[in-house]
Design a protein around this motif. Structure first.
Motif, PDB file in Angstrom:
ATOM      1  N   GLU A 179       0.822  -1.469   0.008  1.00  0.00           N
ATOM      2  CA  GLU A 179       0.092  -0.137   0.072  1.00  0.00           C
ATOM      3  C   GLU A 179       0.649   1.377   0.343  1.00  0.00           C
ATOM      4  OE1 GLU A 179      -3.813  -1.234   2.439  1.00  0.00           O
ATOM      5  OE2 GLU A 179      -2.653  -1.494   3.594  1.00  0.00           O
ATOM      6  N   ILE A 193       2.446   1.298  -3.757  1.00  0.00           N
ATOM      7  CA  ILE A 193       1.907   2.442  -4.623  1.00  0.00           C
ATOM      8  C   ILE A 193       1.831   3.457  -4.551  1.00  0.00           C
ATOM      9  CG2 ILE A 193      -0.846   1.966  -5.010  1.00  0.00           C
ATOM     10  CD1 ILE A 193      -0.557  -1.065  -4.547  1.00  0.00           C
ATOM     11  N   GLU A 194       0.944   3.805  -3.001  1.00  0.00           N
ATOM     12  CA  GLU A 194       1.025   4.680  -3.008  1.00  0.00           C
ATOM     13  C   GLU A 194       1.980   6.135  -3.221  1.00  0.00           C
ATOM     14  OE1 GLU A 194      -1.109   8.626  -1.829  1.00  0.00           O
ATOM     15  OE2 GLU A 194      -1.901   7.115  -2.070  1.00  0.00           O
ATOM     16  N   ALA A 251       4.165   5.417  -5.490  1.00  0.00           N
ATOM     17  CA  ALA A 251       4.080   5.577  -6.641  1.00  0.00           C
ATOM     18  C   ALA A 251       3.250   6.399  -7.630  1.00  0.00           C
ATOM     19  CB  ALA A 251       3.880   4.466  -7.300  1.00  0.00           C
ATOM     20  N   ARG A 252       1.537   6.694  -6.895  1.00  0.00           N
ATOM     21  CA  ARG A 252       0.877   7.427  -6.855  1.00  0.00           C
ATOM     22  C   ARG A 252       0.827   9.454  -6.936  1.00  0.00           C
ATOM     23  NH1 ARG A 252      -3.269  10.514  -5.330  1.00  0.00           N
ATOM     24  NH2 ARG A 252      -3.163   9.912  -3.254  1.00  0.00           N
ATOM     25  N   ARG A 253       2.044   9.205  -5.991  1.00  0.00           N
ATOM     26  CA  ARG A 253       2.645  10.417  -5.610  1.00  0.00           C
ATOM     27  C   ARG A 253       3.356  11.064  -6.364  1.00  0.00           C
ATOM     28  NH1 ARG A 253       2.011  11.228   1.164  1.00  0.00           N
ATOM     29  NH2 ARG A 253      -0.742  10.302   0.811  1.00  0.00           N
ATOM     30  N   VAL A 276      -2.187  -2.878 -10.301  1.00  0.00           N
ATOM     31  CA  VAL A 276      -2.481  -1.927 -10.015  1.00  0.00           C
ATOM     32  C   VAL A 276      -3.235  -0.440 -10.983  1.00  0.00           C
ATOM     33  CG1 VAL A 276      -2.086   1.141  -8.628  1.00  0.00           C
ATOM     34  CG2 VAL A 276      -1.486  -1.231  -7.974  1.00  0.00           C
ATOM     35  N   GLY A 306      -5.617   2.332 -13.053  1.00  0.00           N
ATOM     36  CA  GLY A 306      -5.624   3.451 -12.194  1.00  0.00           C
ATOM     37  C   GLY A 306      -4.544   4.568 -12.694  1.00  0.00           C
ATOM     38  N   LEU A 307      -3.553   3.506 -12.774  1.00  0.00           N
ATOM     39  CA  LEU A 307      -2.150   4.248 -12.141  1.00  0.00           C
ATOM     40  C   LEU A 307      -1.404   4.619 -13.965  1.00  0.00           C
ATOM     41  CD1 LEU A 307      -0.530   3.676  -8.997  1.00  0.00           C
ATOM     42  CD2 LEU A 307      -2.226   5.789  -9.007  1.00  0.00           C
ATOM     43  N   SER A 308      -0.882   5.496 -13.434  1.00  0.00           N
ATOM     44  CA  SER A 308       0.281   5.848 -15.331  1.00  0.00           C
ATOM     45  C   SER A 308       2.016   5.592 -14.583  1.00  0.00           C
ATOM     46  CB  SER A 308       0.013   7.255 -15.687  1.00  0.00           C
ATOM     47  OG  SER A 308       0.357   8.633 -14.798  1.00  0.00           O
ATOM     48  N   ARG A 340       3.494   3.481 -11.830  1.00  0.00           N
ATOM     49  CA  ARG A 340       3.102   2.472 -10.857  1.00  0.00           C
ATOM     50  C   ARG A 340       4.282   1.545 -10.359  1.00  0.00           C
ATOM     51  NH1 ARG A 340       0.069  -0.167 -15.084  1.00  0.00           N
ATOM     52  NH2 ARG A 340      -1.642   0.710 -14.215  1.00  0.00           N
TER      53      ARG A 340
END
Length: 169
Positions: free
Chosen positions: A70, A73-74, A76-78, A102, A104-106, A108
């Motif tokens: 988690e 992934i967060e 990478a999202r940031r 994952v 919806g993440l460009s 990841r």
């Protein structure tokens, strides 16, 4: 530089606090690139959010333990370029799938298999942790382990250069 050793007699508060503090810091100010090397890897608890004390850092996350995947992934999202190296063994499959599936993440986490990987550590912009510990339950709570944390910018840069040269992802 700080050296932490565990005795294999259960979770070690110093080690758990170290991992939690490093990951909270990363979530606040993500590294441009974060390397995770662990031949064996599992979805260990890395942040104790059971009292909801990190709700401003992790909005929308429930009051519970936050797992390794988690956080990665967060990050990478940031915007952090998260690179995870591990072995192709059955016990790693769940973590690999969580990181690879994952939606919806460009950006990841990138997971790569290295059959002979034995190196273990995490390097970000502000720290490098390395040692004998795999990022697994046994590494965290069962085995006798030793890890060294450094915040020396020259050592961090050297580790990042070495990881990028050796483990081209």
């Amino acid at each position: 530089m700080r050296r932490i050793t565990t005795t294999g007699l259960g979770h070690t508060r110093v080690l758990n606090d170290l991992l939690q503090n490093l990951f909270i810091t990363e979530l606040l100010v993500p590294s441009s690139q974060l390397w995770v090397l662990s031949p064996w890897i599992s979805d260990i608890d890395v942040i104790d959010n059971t009292a909801g004390q990190f709700k401003t850092v992790l909005p929308g996350m429930p009051a519970r333990h936050i797992r390794f995947t988690e956080v990665l992934i967060e990050l990478a999202r940031r915007g952090s370029d998260v690179r995870v190296l591990t072995r192709d063994v059955e016990s790693n499959t769940a973590v690999r799938q969580r990181l690879e599936d994952v939606g919806g993440l460009s950006a990841r986490p990138v997971v790569k298999i290295r059959p002979n990987l034995h190196d273990k550590g995490i390097v970000g912009d502000r720290f490098h942790i390395q040692g004998s510990m795999n990022f697994t339950f046994h590494g965290q709570a069962v085995n006798d382990e030793g890890v060294t944390l450094t915040s020396d910018p020259h050592e961090i840069a050297g580790a990042r250069i070495a990881y990028n040269a050796k483990y081209q992802v």
